[in-house]
Design a protein around this motif. Structure first.
Motif, PDB file in Angstrom:
ATOM      1  N   GLY A  79       0.799  -1.216   0.000  1.00  0.00           N
ATOM      2  CA  GLY A  79       0.000   0.000   0.000  1.00  0.00           C
ATOM      3  C   GLY A  79       0.830   1.263   0.000  1.00  0.00           C
ATOM      4  N   LEU A  80       2.146   1.136   0.021  1.00  0.00           N
ATOM      5  CA  LEU A  80       3.029   2.299   0.011  1.00  0.00           C
ATOM      6  C   LEU A  80       3.621   2.495  -1.379  1.00  0.00           C
ATOM      7  CD1 LEU A  80       5.023   1.901   3.355  1.00  0.00           C
ATOM      8  CD2 LEU A  80       3.001   3.295   2.920  1.00  0.00           C
ATOM      9  N   ASN A  81       3.541   3.714  -1.867  1.00  0.00           N
ATOM     10  CA  ASN A  81       4.112   4.054  -3.161  1.00  0.00           C
ATOM     11  C   ASN A  81       5.611   4.299  -2.984  1.00  0.00           C
ATOM     12  OD1 ASN A  81       4.967   5.239  -5.554  1.00  0.00           O
ATOM     13  ND2 ASN A  81       3.095   6.427  -5.832  1.00  0.00           N
ATOM     14  N   ALA A  82       6.427   3.493  -3.655  1.00  0.00           N
ATOM     15  CA  ALA A  82       7.881   3.613  -3.509  1.00  0.00           C
ATOM     16  C   ALA A  82       8.468   4.719  -4.368  1.00  0.00           C
ATOM     17  CB  ALA A  82       8.544   2.282  -3.858  1.00  0.00           C
ATOM     18  N   GLY A  83       7.628   5.428  -5.106  1.00  0.00           N
ATOM     19  CA  GLY A  83       8.127   6.545  -5.908  1.00  0.00           C
ATOM     20  C   GLY A  83       8.937   6.114  -7.107  1.00  0.00           C
ATOM     21  N   PHE A  84       8.578   4.985  -7.715  1.00  0.00           N
ATOM     22  CA  PHE A  84       9.315   4.463  -8.867  1.00  0.00           C
ATOM     23  C   PHE A  84       8.847   5.182 -10.123  1.00  0.00           C
ATOM     24  CE2 PHE A  84      10.987   0.164 -10.716  1.00  0.00           C
ATOM     25  CZ  PHE A  84      11.780   0.872 -11.607  1.00  0.00           C
ATOM     26  N   ALA A  85       9.727   5.972 -10.717  1.00  0.00           N
ATOM     27  CA  ALA A  85       9.457   6.629 -11.987  1.00  0.00           C
ATOM     28  C   ALA A  85      10.113   5.795 -13.092  1.00  0.00           C
ATOM     29  CB  ALA A  85      10.009   8.048 -11.985  1.00  0.00           C
ATOM     30  N   VAL A  86       9.301   5.040 -13.815  1.00  0.00           N
ATOM     31  CA  VAL A  86       9.831   4.163 -14.864  1.00  0.00           C
ATOM     32  C   VAL A  86       9.988   5.001 -16.134  1.00  0.00           C
ATOM     33  CG1 VAL A  86       9.553   1.967 -16.078  1.00  0.00           C
ATOM     34  CG2 VAL A  86       8.618   2.246 -13.773  1.00  0.00           C
ATOM     35  N   VAL A  87      11.062   5.778 -16.144  1.00  0.00           N
ATOM     36  CA  VAL A  87      11.293   6.697 -17.259  1.00  0.00           C
ATOM     37  C   VAL A  87      12.318   6.153 -18.240  1.00  0.00           C
ATOM     38  CG1 VAL A  87      10.655   8.703 -15.888  1.00  0.00           C
ATOM     39  CG2 VAL A  87      13.045   7.967 -15.953  1.00  0.00           C
ATOM     40  N   GLY A  88      12.974   5.064 -17.867  1.00  0.00           N
ATOM     41  CA  GLY A  88      14.001   4.513 -18.734  1.00  0.00           C
ATOM     42  C   GLY A  88      15.379   5.078 -18.431  1.00  0.00           C
ATOM     43  N   ASN A  89      16.343   4.575 -19.155  1.00  0.00           N
ATOM     44  CA  ASN A  89      17.750   4.891 -18.916  1.00  0.00           C
ATOM     45  C   ASN A  89      18.419   5.017 -20.278  1.00  0.00           C
ATOM     46  OD1 ASN A  89      20.478   4.852 -18.293  1.00  0.00           O
ATOM     47  ND2 ASN A  89      20.459   2.791 -17.417  1.00  0.00           N
ATOM     48  N   LEU A  90      18.845   6.220 -20.597  1.00  0.00           N
ATOM     49  CA  LEU A  90      19.478   6.501 -21.885  1.00  0.00           C
ATOM     50  C   LEU A  90      20.973   6.638 -21.671  1.00  0.00           C
ATOM     51  CD1 LEU A  90      18.941   7.249 -24.934  1.00  0.00           C
ATOM     52  CD2 LEU A  90      19.049   9.637 -24.184  1.00  0.00           C
ATOM     53  N   ARG A  91      21.722   5.679 -22.189  1.00  0.00           N
ATOM     54  CA  ARG A  91      23.176   5.695 -22.000  1.00  0.00           C
ATOM     55  C   ARG A  91      23.818   6.054 -23.337  1.00  0.00           C
ATOM     56  NH1 ARG A  91      26.501   3.382 -17.703  1.00  0.00           N
ATOM     57  NH2 ARG A  91      24.529   2.884 -16.704  1.00  0.00           N
ATOM     58  N   MET A  92      24.415   7.238 -23.392  1.00  0.00           N
ATOM     59  CA  MET A  92      24.885   7.810 -24.645  1.00  0.00           C
ATOM     60  C   MET A  92      26.370   7.532 -24.873  1.00  0.00           C
ATOM     61  SD  MET A  92      22.877  11.474 -24.390  1.00  0.00           S
ATOM     62  CE  MET A  92      23.878  11.960 -22.996  1.00  0.00           C
ATOM     63  N   ALA A  93      26.756   7.552 -26.124  1.00  0.00           N
ATOM     64  CA  ALA A  93      28.150   7.300 -26.499  1.00  0.00           C
ATOM     65  C   ALA A  93      28.647   8.416 -27.400  1.00  0.00           C
ATOM     66  CB  ALA A  93      28.272   5.966 -27.217  1.00  0.00           C
ATOM     67  N   GLN A  94      29.823   8.939 -27.071  1.00  0.00           N
ATOM     68  CA  GLN A  94      30.458   9.958 -27.911  1.00  0.00           C
ATOM     69  C   GLN A  94      31.475   9.356 -28.861  1.00  0.00           C
ATOM     70  OE1 GLN A  94      31.980  13.343 -25.720  1.00  0.00           O
ATOM     71  NE2 GLN A  94      30.367  13.195 -24.170  1.00  0.00           N
ATOM     72  N   THR A  95      31.823   8.075 -28.666  1.00  0.00           N
ATOM     73  CA  THR A  95      32.849   7.432 -29.500  1.00  0.00           C
ATOM     74  C   THR A  95      32.370   6.062 -29.945  1.00  0.00           C
ATOM     75  OG1 THR A  95      33.945   6.333 -27.650  1.00  0.00           O
ATOM     76  CG2 THR A  95      34.648   8.590 -28.155  1.00  0.00           C
ATOM     77  N   GLN A  96      32.991   5.556 -30.998  1.00  0.00           N
ATOM     78  CA  GLN A  96      32.669   4.216 -31.462  1.00  0.00           C
ATOM     79  C   GLN A  96      33.089   3.175 -30.435  1.00  0.00           C
ATOM     80  OE1 GLN A  96      30.843   3.216 -34.169  1.00  0.00           O
ATOM     81  NE2 GLN A  96      30.975   1.261 -33.066  1.00  0.00           N
ATOM     82  N   GLU A  97      34.194   3.452 -29.728  1.00  0.00           N
ATOM     83  CA  GLU A  97      34.638   2.501 -28.722  1.00  0.00           C
ATOM     84  C   GLU A  97      33.603   2.359 -27.614  1.00  0.00           C
ATOM     85  OE1 GLU A  97      38.834   1.178 -26.707  1.00  0.00           O
ATOM     86  OE2 GLU A  97      38.444   3.316 -26.936  1.00  0.00           O
ATOM     87  N   ARG A  98      32.962   3.471 -27.251  1.00  0.00           N
ATOM     88  CA  ARG A  98      31.902   3.393 -26.251  1.00  0.00           C
ATOM     89  C   ARG A  98      30.720   2.583 -26.792  1.00  0.00           C
ATOM     90  NH1 ARG A  98      32.117   4.225 -20.871  1.00  0.00           N
ATOM     91  NH2 ARG A  98      33.205   6.199 -21.152  1.00  0.00           N
ATOM     92  N   MET A  99      30.420   2.724 -28.059  1.00  0.00           N
ATOM     93  CA  MET A  99      29.354   1.916 -28.660  1.00  0.00           C
ATOM     94  C   MET A  99      29.738   0.441 -28.659  1.00  0.00           C
ATOM     95  SD  MET A  99      26.694   3.702 -29.354  1.00  0.00           S
ATOM     96  CE  MET A  99      25.771   2.624 -30.465  1.00  0.00           C
ATOM     97  N   ASP A 100      31.030   0.154 -28.885  1.00  0.00           N
ATOM     98  CA  ASP A 100      31.498  -1.230 -28.802  1.00  0.00           C
ATOM     99  C   ASP A 100      31.251  -1.796 -27.401  1.00  0.00           C
ATOM    100  OD1 ASP A 100      32.333  -1.140 -31.402  1.00  0.00           O
ATOM    101  OD2 ASP A 100      34.476  -1.056 -30.960  1.00  0.00           O
TER     102      ASP A 100
END
Length: 835
Positions: A79-100
């Motif tokens: 009965g308690l709202n845990a305050g979960f905001a299911v907004v997702g997680n966007l993990r960005m990459a500035q380099t191809q190595e990060r995409m790897d």
């Protein structure tokens, strides 16, 4: 207040309340939780509450996923709202190595049923126009997670625990732990407010508990001292700031824009999320100091440190670059609080070293994300004996009591903190506190180009690079593909297949087990037949569930004396299990003496078609030409020999699958032996070989490795090793082994992969029709077959030679085929070569 319970949980943060909840849910009806202050008054109250699913660890990914799923159903139960905001997680990459990096992670995520999407910069901009995407390569996006209110989720778990009968006592501090031989007697003091501080009163009780769990957060060092043990859980300062409203963000939301996901700009070492029309910026910067190395001061409660804006200026400017509209937003609030870390970032979860029924849940740098899953899996370990996943990678005993110190923990934890968003290459090696444990030949190896890896504190050559390379060569050569080190490892592997190579295996764990009860004990403790005197055998110690707890090479040195060799990364893990098992069986088997002799004996492994020729040149024997022949020194036997002036316990076995010997020698003679072998090897072109080439070669022989193919989530029969299991005898875990049967099976696959990459051993496997059926546990390159190779677990019906599969590498599916067991030299003719 009750003074006798089944389980006592010490610590009322998110982790402690989750453990209490899950113990009750698992059926224990006599559970108590103690909190020295108020629930959530430790790191929980100032945590940012993020719930990232992103993780390279198989076990930790399962833990995080369970938490995310669990938190979503808490309100329905409590009965308690845990305050979960299911907004997702966007993990960005500035380099191809990060995409790897993200592509490797994504394949791992699939094996744990963690969903994701790939987004291009244009797609990011289309959904969230406030984000500057001009310098991005792309992003990986999780839709299922987001952020939660740490205090609310903790209170919800606490209510759920109370509903299941858990007693929660606040303002009680555990001051002493005493094991009376059957249970823990925990002396507790009532805490009082005095001048803003919490101080223990004269009111004390002693709580008797069959099991104790410590989840003491920032107070971990105090807990360790009371228990008389060491563990490397020390806090590091973590800063985040809350900004005033951003008019552009307010307008975006007013016009129907959806809430931004948690935005992780890994290449800028920061995360950003919305907060009431403004933004929260959290950073993982360099220079954040460890705190409370020797314990938390009594005056420190729900307190914070002063903000150090200069330390995070670079990350702050990077945020303005990423979300330009925030530049005019003022600073609304700031947080700089202690967050506990460990040297590798994984928490310490499991049995405490040397103690009975004492369980640790310490060192949580991502405590909110891990709390739910930790409670679930730790409760399985405590109630059922084992968790459904292999928790060894979180075991507290991965850091040995013999060499781990406060200074080591503090400096490594600072490094771990500033490495949160560093590229995590699969061949990653971190530099802090190194070298620390070195075998005598370390300097000689370094002078010959050795690039070292870290194994249980030991420096071990990974490969030998160019002689004129700077110390940074290894760091510069890392990659998610075939790094600059790859060709060196290829040449080393070829040297063993075609000539001769020398490997430093000193880090192996070594125990001597002897005494009147040794034979009966080891016969029960392991699942294979014991060898005869002078012979060796490969065997396994099992868990109570029949899965693999430890792999041993056992040399029988006398009727009741055994030399047991196991994985180098797991010395204390193995020692603790071995000693506790022997203590449990003392009345049944009699006196057993167990000695950890790891640091007394160095090990060189010499292997290859010419290995006998090298040893023949230096062996001292009445007939040196026959001393190493099959007749006098057969395969899978052990002999004491002399190489020059060095006495050697030689074992005829080779993890590479070639003709070879392990040369166990007195540590103090290592340099002498190294020089002797190096000189004798010159006429035969002997090459120094590192662990990476050895790892490839053992896969060509389908040799399973502990920690990859072998672990607490599969039995030796599922590892397809029936030849090492003697079902005619009684042994620990046998009943469960038989009852479990074979759910999946281990096999070897050859892979027609990309030209510039090999698998690392964490990739998802599919059938030709696209059905996911398993995962790789090991991966690499085969010099014999000229293509990628891997080992895996798949359903038994697929573990048949010729079965066609596909493996995901760099977000593409590549053809793979199940090959025979030991595809290189399947009849073991090479390894038995006479001479």
């Amino acid at each position: 207040m009750k003074t006798q319970v089944k389980a006592l949980v010490v610590g009322g943060g998110a982790v402690g309340t989750s453990i209490a909840y899950h113990l009750a849910k698992a059926g224990w009806d006599d559970v108590m939780l103690l909190e020295r202050d108020e629930l959530t008054s430790g790191s929980t109250w100032h945590a940012a509450g993020l719930l990232p699913l992103f993780n390279m660890s198989y076990a930790t990914t399962h833990i995080h996923k369970y938490s995310v799923d669990f938190y979503k159903q808490l309100e329905e139960e409590t009965g308690l709202n845990a305050g979960f905001a299911v907004v997702g997680n966007l993990r960005m990459a500035q380099t191809q190595e990060r995409m790897d990096e993200y592509m490797l992670y994504a394949s791992t995520a699939e094996t744990c049923d963690v969903s994701y999407e790939w987004l291009t910069p244009d797609q990011i901009k289309e959904r969230w126009p406030l984000i500057n995407t001009e310098d991005l390569k792309g992003a990986i996006y999780h839709t299922e997670d987001g952020y939660i209110n740490p205090a609310d989720v903790t209170q919800a778990m606490a209510k759920g625990a109370r509903q299941r009968g858990v007693m929660i006592e606040r303002k009680w501090q555990a001051d002493a732990f005493h094991w009376n031989g059957e249970a823990w007697e925990v002396t507790c003091s009532k805490m009082l407010e005095k001048g803003g501080n919490l101080v223990p009163s004269d009111e004390q009780v002693v709580i008797t508990a069959e099991h104790v769990v410590t989840a003491s957060g920032n107070h971990a060092q105090r807990t360790a001292k009371m228990l008389g043990i060491k563990f490397p859980a020390i806090p590091v300062e973590h800063q985040f700031i809350v900004m005033d409203q951003d008019p552009s963000l307010v307008e975006f939301r007013k016009n129907g824009g959806v809430e931004h996901p948690v935005v992780r700009d890994a290449d800028a070492q920061s995360y950003v999320r919305e907060e009431r029309g403004g933004w929260i910026l959290g950073v993982y910067e360099k220079g954040a100091p460890a705190v409370f190395e020797h314990g938390v001061p009594d005056s420190f409660r729900a307190d914070l440190f002063p903000l150090d804006l200069e330390r995070i200026e670079e990350q702050y400017m990077a945020m303005i670059h990423r979300v330009p509209s925030c530049e005019e937003s003022g600073l609304k609030d700031d947080f700089n609080g202690p967050i506990c870390y460990t040297p590798d970032g994984n928490p310490l979860v499991g049995p405490a070293p040397g103690l009975r029924n004492m369980w640790l849940a310490e060192g949580f740098s991502f405590g909110i994300t891990a709390a739910g899953g930790t409670g679930y899996y730790l409760a399985q370990m405590m109630v059922d004996g084992e968790a459904e996943i292999d928790m060894a990678s979180l075991d507290p005993k991965r850091y040995s009591q013999n060499w781990m110190t406060t200074e080591f923990a503090a400096r490594k934890n600072e490094e771990c903190y500033n490495h949160v968003y560093v590229l995590h290459h699969p061949d990653e090696e971190r530099e802090a506190c190194r070298p620390l444990r070195t075998a005598p030949a370390y300097d000689r190896q370094k002078a010959r180009g050795a690039q070292f890896g870290w194994v249980n504190g030991w420096e071990r050559p990974n490969y030998y690079g160019p002689l004129d390379a700077p110390d940074s060569f290894d760091h510069d050569s890392r990659s998610f593909r075939r790094g600059a080190w790859w060709q060196y490892a290829v040449e080393e592997a070829k040297a063993i297949r075609e000539g001769v190579g020398l490997i430093d295996a000193t880090a192996f764990t070594k125990h001597v087990v002897k005494g009147p009860g040794a034979t009966a004990f080891l016969d029960w403790f392991t699942c294979n037949k014991l060898p005869r005197v002078g012979r060796i055998n490969l065997t396994y110690a099992l868990t109570s569930h029949g899965t693999t707890r430890t792999e041993y090479t056992i040399v029988r040195q006398a009727e009741n004396e055994y030399y047991c060799v196991s994985a180098g990364a797991w010395t204390e893990y193995d020692a603790d299990f071995l000693r506790k098992a022997a203590e449990d069986k003392l009345d049944e088997f009699g006196y057993i003496e167990i000695q950890d002799v790891t640091t007394q004996w160095g090990v060189f492994a010499i292997a290859g078609p010419k290995s006998r020729d090298v040893l023949n040149a230096v062996i001292k024997d009445a007939d040196p030409t026959t001393a190493l022949s099959n007749k006098r020194f057969p395969w899978l036997s052990a002999r004491q020999i002399e190489l020059g002036m060095c006495p050697v316990n030689a074992i005829r076995v080779a993890y590479t699958g070639e003709l070879g010997w392990e040369l166990h020698h007195p540590m103090e003679m290592q340099n002498y032996l190294f020089d002797l072998l190096e000189e004798a090897g010159k006429p035969h072109g002997m090459k120094l070989v590192g662990a990476r080439a050895q790892n490839w070669l053992r896969q060509e022989k389908s040799y399973r490795a502990f920690g990859t193919e072998l672990g607490r989530d599969a039995t030796p029969l599922e590892a397809d090793l029936p030849r090492f299991v003697d079902l005619e005898k009684d042994f620990h875990g046998k009943a469960k082994l038989v009852e479990t049967g074979v759910r999946v099976k281990c096999c070897t696959v050859l892979i027609d992969g990309p030209d510039d990459a090999d698998p690392w051993g964490r990739e998802a496997l599919y059938t030709e029709d696209g059905t996911r059926v398993g995962r790789l546990t090991s991966g690499g390159y085969s010099v014999h077959f000229g293509k990628s190779i891997g080992m895996c677990y798949v359903p038994s019906e697929l573990a048949v030679e010729g079965t066609k599969l596909r493996v995901k590498i760099q977000d593409k599916l590549w053809d793979a085929v199940v090959t025979c067991d030991s595809p290189y030299d399947p009849k073991n003719e090479v390894i038995r070569k006479d001479g």
